[in-house]
Design a protein around this motif. Structure first.
Motif, PDB file in Angstrom:
ATOM      1  N   MET A   1       0.881  -1.156   0.066  1.00  0.00           N
ATOM      2  CA  MET A   1      -0.088  -0.082  -0.038  1.00  0.00           C
ATOM      3  C   MET A   1       0.722   1.252   0.024  1.00  0.00           C
ATOM      4  N   THR A   2       0.430   2.182  -1.012  1.00  0.00           N
ATOM      5  CA  THR A   2       1.339   3.405  -0.928  1.00  0.00           C
ATOM      6  C   THR A   2       0.960   4.104   0.314  1.00  0.00           C
ATOM      7  N   ARG A   3       2.089   5.258   0.524  1.00  0.00           N
ATOM      8  CA  ARG A   3       1.648   6.175   1.736  1.00  0.00           C
ATOM      9  C   ARG A   3       0.584   7.043   1.634  1.00  0.00           C
ATOM     10  N   GLN A   4       0.156   7.342   0.338  1.00  0.00           N
ATOM     11  CA  GLN A   4      -0.925   8.235   0.058  1.00  0.00           C
ATOM     12  C   GLN A   4      -2.249   7.427   0.363  1.00  0.00           C
ATOM     13  N   ASN A   5      -2.323   5.995  -0.009  1.00  0.00           N
ATOM     14  CA  ASN A   5      -3.591   5.301  -0.037  1.00  0.00           C
ATOM     15  C   ASN A   5      -3.785   4.836   1.704  1.00  0.00           C
ATOM     16  N   TYR A   6      -2.411   4.557   2.403  1.00  0.00           N
ATOM     17  CA  TYR A   6      -2.441   4.327   3.906  1.00  0.00           C
ATOM     18  C   TYR A   6      -3.407   5.633   4.437  1.00  0.00           C
ATOM     19  N   GLN A   7      -2.820   6.783   4.226  1.00  0.00           N
ATOM     20  CA  GLN A   7      -3.304   7.955   4.700  1.00  0.00           C
ATOM     21  C   GLN A   7      -4.639   8.115   4.361  1.00  0.00           C
ATOM     22  N   LYS A   8      -5.306   7.821   3.310  1.00  0.00           N
ATOM     23  CA  LYS A   8      -6.697   7.730   3.007  1.00  0.00           C
ATOM     24  C   LYS A   8      -7.308   6.910   3.796  1.00  0.00           C
ATOM     25  N   THR A   9      -6.891   5.667   3.953  1.00  0.00           N
ATOM     26  CA  THR A   9      -7.680   4.554   4.973  1.00  0.00           C
ATOM     27  C   THR A   9      -7.600   5.222   6.313  1.00  0.00           C
ATOM     28  N   ILE A  10      -6.499   6.140   6.766  1.00  0.00           N
ATOM     29  CA  ILE A  10      -6.777   6.513   8.102  1.00  0.00           C
ATOM     30  C   ILE A  10      -7.675   7.640   8.222  1.00  0.00           C
ATOM     31  N   HIS A  11      -7.661   8.364   7.155  1.00  0.00           N
ATOM     32  CA  HIS A  11      -8.606   9.494   7.291  1.00  0.00           C
ATOM     33  C   HIS A  11     -10.334   8.964   7.354  1.00  0.00           C
ATOM     34  N   ILE A  12     -10.444   8.096   6.415  1.00  0.00           N
ATOM     35  CA  ILE A  12     -11.545   7.526   6.253  1.00  0.00           C
ATOM     36  C   ILE A  12     -12.148   6.854   7.753  1.00  0.00           C
ATOM     37  N   SER A  13     -11.423   6.258   8.342  1.00  0.00           N
ATOM     38  CA  SER A  13     -11.824   5.474   9.679  1.00  0.00           C
ATOM     39  C   SER A  13     -11.833   6.612  10.512  1.00  0.00           C
ATOM     40  N   ARG A  14     -11.066   7.645  10.676  1.00  0.00           N
ATOM     41  CA  ARG A  14     -11.173   8.616  11.567  1.00  0.00           C
ATOM     42  C   ARG A  14     -12.697   9.339  11.476  1.00  0.00           C
ATOM     43  N   CYS A  15     -12.819   9.652   9.897  1.00  0.00           N
ATOM     44  CA  CYS A  15     -14.249  10.159   9.914  1.00  0.00           C
ATOM     45  C   CYS A  15     -15.113   9.446  10.568  1.00  0.00           C
ATOM     46  N   LEU A  16     -15.251   8.154  10.313  1.00  0.00           N
ATOM     47  CA  LEU A  16     -16.594   7.246  10.546  1.00  0.00           C
ATOM     48  C   LEU A  16     -16.446   7.285  12.214  1.00  0.00           C
ATOM     49  N   GLN A  17     -15.386   7.104  12.803  1.00  0.00           N
ATOM     50  CA  GLN A  17     -15.196   6.936  14.290  1.00  0.00           C
ATOM     51  C   GLN A  17     -15.883   8.340  15.138  1.00  0.00           C
ATOM     52  N   LEU A  18     -15.501   9.391  14.257  1.00  0.00           N
ATOM     53  CA  LEU A  18     -15.936  10.531  14.688  1.00  0.00           C
ATOM     54  C   LEU A  18     -17.288  10.790  15.017  1.00  0.00           C
ATOM     55  N   ALA A  19     -17.853  10.216  13.555  1.00  0.00           N
ATOM     56  CA  ALA A  19     -19.190  10.314  13.688  1.00  0.00           C
ATOM     57  C   ALA A  19     -20.167   9.573  14.678  1.00  0.00           C
ATOM     58  N   ILE A  20     -19.516   8.527  14.847  1.00  0.00           N
ATOM     59  CA  ILE A  20     -20.037   7.702  16.190  1.00  0.00           C
ATOM     60  C   ILE A  20     -19.886   8.446  17.447  1.00  0.00           C
ATOM     61  N   ILE A  21     -18.871   9.101  17.678  1.00  0.00           N
ATOM     62  CA  ILE A  21     -18.714   9.767  18.875  1.00  0.00           C
ATOM     63  C   ILE A  21     -19.497  10.929  19.065  1.00  0.00           C
ATOM     64  N   LEU A  22     -19.662  11.721  17.731  1.00  0.00           N
ATOM     65  CA  LEU A  22     -20.646  12.909  17.790  1.00  0.00           C
ATOM     66  C   LEU A  22     -22.058  12.424  18.036  1.00  0.00           C
ATOM     67  N   GLU A  23     -22.351  11.529  17.574  1.00  0.00           N
ATOM     68  CA  GLU A  23     -23.889  11.012  17.578  1.00  0.00           C
ATOM     69  C   GLU A  23     -24.255  10.492  18.945  1.00  0.00           C
ATOM     70  N   VAL A  24     -23.221   9.765  19.683  1.00  0.00           N
ATOM     71  CA  VAL A  24     -23.747   9.346  21.223  1.00  0.00           C
ATOM     72  C   VAL A  24     -23.383  10.554  22.022  1.00  0.00           C
ATOM     73  N   SER A  25     -22.687  11.641  21.806  1.00  0.00           N
ATOM     74  CA  SER A  25     -22.411  12.489  22.484  1.00  0.00           C
ATOM     75  C   SER A  25     -23.628  13.502  22.665  1.00  0.00           C
ATOM     76  N   ALA A  26     -24.406  13.783  21.644  1.00  0.00           N
ATOM     77  CA  ALA A  26     -25.638  14.273  21.550  1.00  0.00           C
ATOM     78  C   ALA A  26     -26.762  13.825  22.573  1.00  0.00           C
ATOM     79  N   ASN A  27     -27.408  14.658  23.170  1.00  0.00           N
ATOM     80  CA  ASN A  27     -28.572  14.461  24.271  1.00  0.00           C
ATOM     81  C   ASN A  27     -29.809  14.109  23.261  1.00  0.00           C
TER      82      ASN A  27
END
Length: 322
Positions: free
Chosen positions: A1-27
């Motif tokens: 995997m190229t560094r660029q592709n690796y960075q893309k996978t990390i970025h996508i994962s963080r976006c989805l993890q953040l979405a879960i945290i934002l959703e459960v954090s709301a009242n």
């Protein structure tokens, strides 16, 4: 995997993890958050789940990149296997039971499709292309994907499935064998269940609630965050809007469709008085939350929460940051 592709996978994962945290954090009324828990499931279980899901989101995104580069066939994306892998990790990292099965089911096609979709200079995805890729992935799913999903459900042991679907019941041990013998792909299973499960309906119909209704509304609400409302208000109002227009199928399976419709009517009334953005609306939400919790989590709008999380995922993939 190229560094660029690796960075893309990390970025996508963080976006989805953040979405879960934002959703459960709301009242959100009737759901776990920082101020309210269920008897055996608390906020920390959801936060742990968001962290545990990260490696599988990254793996899914990498498969999407491989498909885009013609290094993997779209039929071998393995949506069912990825869902099962993610559920196993989530269950191993917390003791609160099933926390985000529905969210994982909605997120996994998005994660693979995001890997397939080019990004602009700001690392943002073209959501029209993303949505097209999601649909292509779903309709390339296989019978093996269906079996893996059933195994994921075995791990998660969610409430409210009962005899779902009536044909190919997930609680019937013979169903897995039928899926293989009759070569029934995962999208066909979801097509059977689409009328009484909005997660299945989103899959089969290319996420209409998420893309066409909830995302434009949430995006508009988030634009107001620095002016008149906070992030919690934006997310709660989006949750209420989804619930008002779509009786929660998780509630319907546990308490009946009429009760689900009554709860949607209550959400409509709260929206009419301004939702979480007004004093009157906040009072109504507190009363609504109290009513929803009277019978444990029987009236928990869980499917609505899953779709809210998915809507947040589109926002984070398109550049939103809290």
């Amino acid at each position: 995997m190229t560094r660029q592709n690796y960075q893309k996978t990390i970025h996508i994962s963080r976006c989805l993890q953040l979405a879960i945290i934002l959703e459960v954090s709301a009242n959100k009324p009737g759901n776990v958050n920082f101020t309210s828990n269920f008897e055996n499931t608390r906020i920390e279980h959801f936060l742990a789940s968001a962290i545990a899901a990260g490696p599988t989101f990254q793996k899914a995104a990498n498969r999407g990149i491989q498909i885009a580069e013609n290094k993997r066939s779209i039929e071998s994306a393995g949506l069912g296997e990825l869902i099962k892998c993610c559920v196993k990790d989530v269950m191993q990292w917390q003791h609160g039971g099933n926390t985000i099965l529905g969210t994982i089911m909605l997120f996994m096609p998005i994660s693979v499709a995001a890997g397939m979709t080019p990004t602009n200079a700001k690392n943002e995805l073209d959501l029209k292309v993303l949505r097209k890729n999601i649909n292509t992935l779903i309709y390339a799913s296989t019978a093996a994907d269906a079996v893996h999903l059933y195994e994921a459900i075995d791990f998660a042991m969610p409430n409210g499935l009962n005899q779902s679907p009536p044909d190919l019941n997930v609680n019937d041990p013979n169903s897995k064998q039928r899926l293989i013998t009759e070569n029934i792909p995962l999208h066909q299973v979801f097509n059977i269940a689409k009328n009484y499960d909005d997660i299945c309906s989103e899959w089969i119909n290319n996420y209409p609630i998420t893309f066409d209704e909830a995302y434009p509304y949430l995006k508009e609400q988030l634009l107001l965050v620095t002016k008149t409302v906070d992030q919690n208000t934006a997310i709660v109002n989006t949750f209420l809007k989804i619930l008002a227009q779509h009786p929660d199928t998780f509630i319907a399976r546990k308490a009946g469709i009429e009760k689900a419709k009554q709860i949607s009517t209550q959400a409509q009334k709260i929206i009419k008085v301004g939702g979480a953005a007004t004093v009157k609306g906040k009072t109504a939400i507190a009363e609504f939350d109290h009513d929803l919790r009277k019978k444990g989590n029987t009236h928990n709008p869980g499917t609505t929460a899953d779709i809210t999380a998915t809507t947040l995922a589109l926002c984070t993939l398109n550049g939103y940051r809290p």
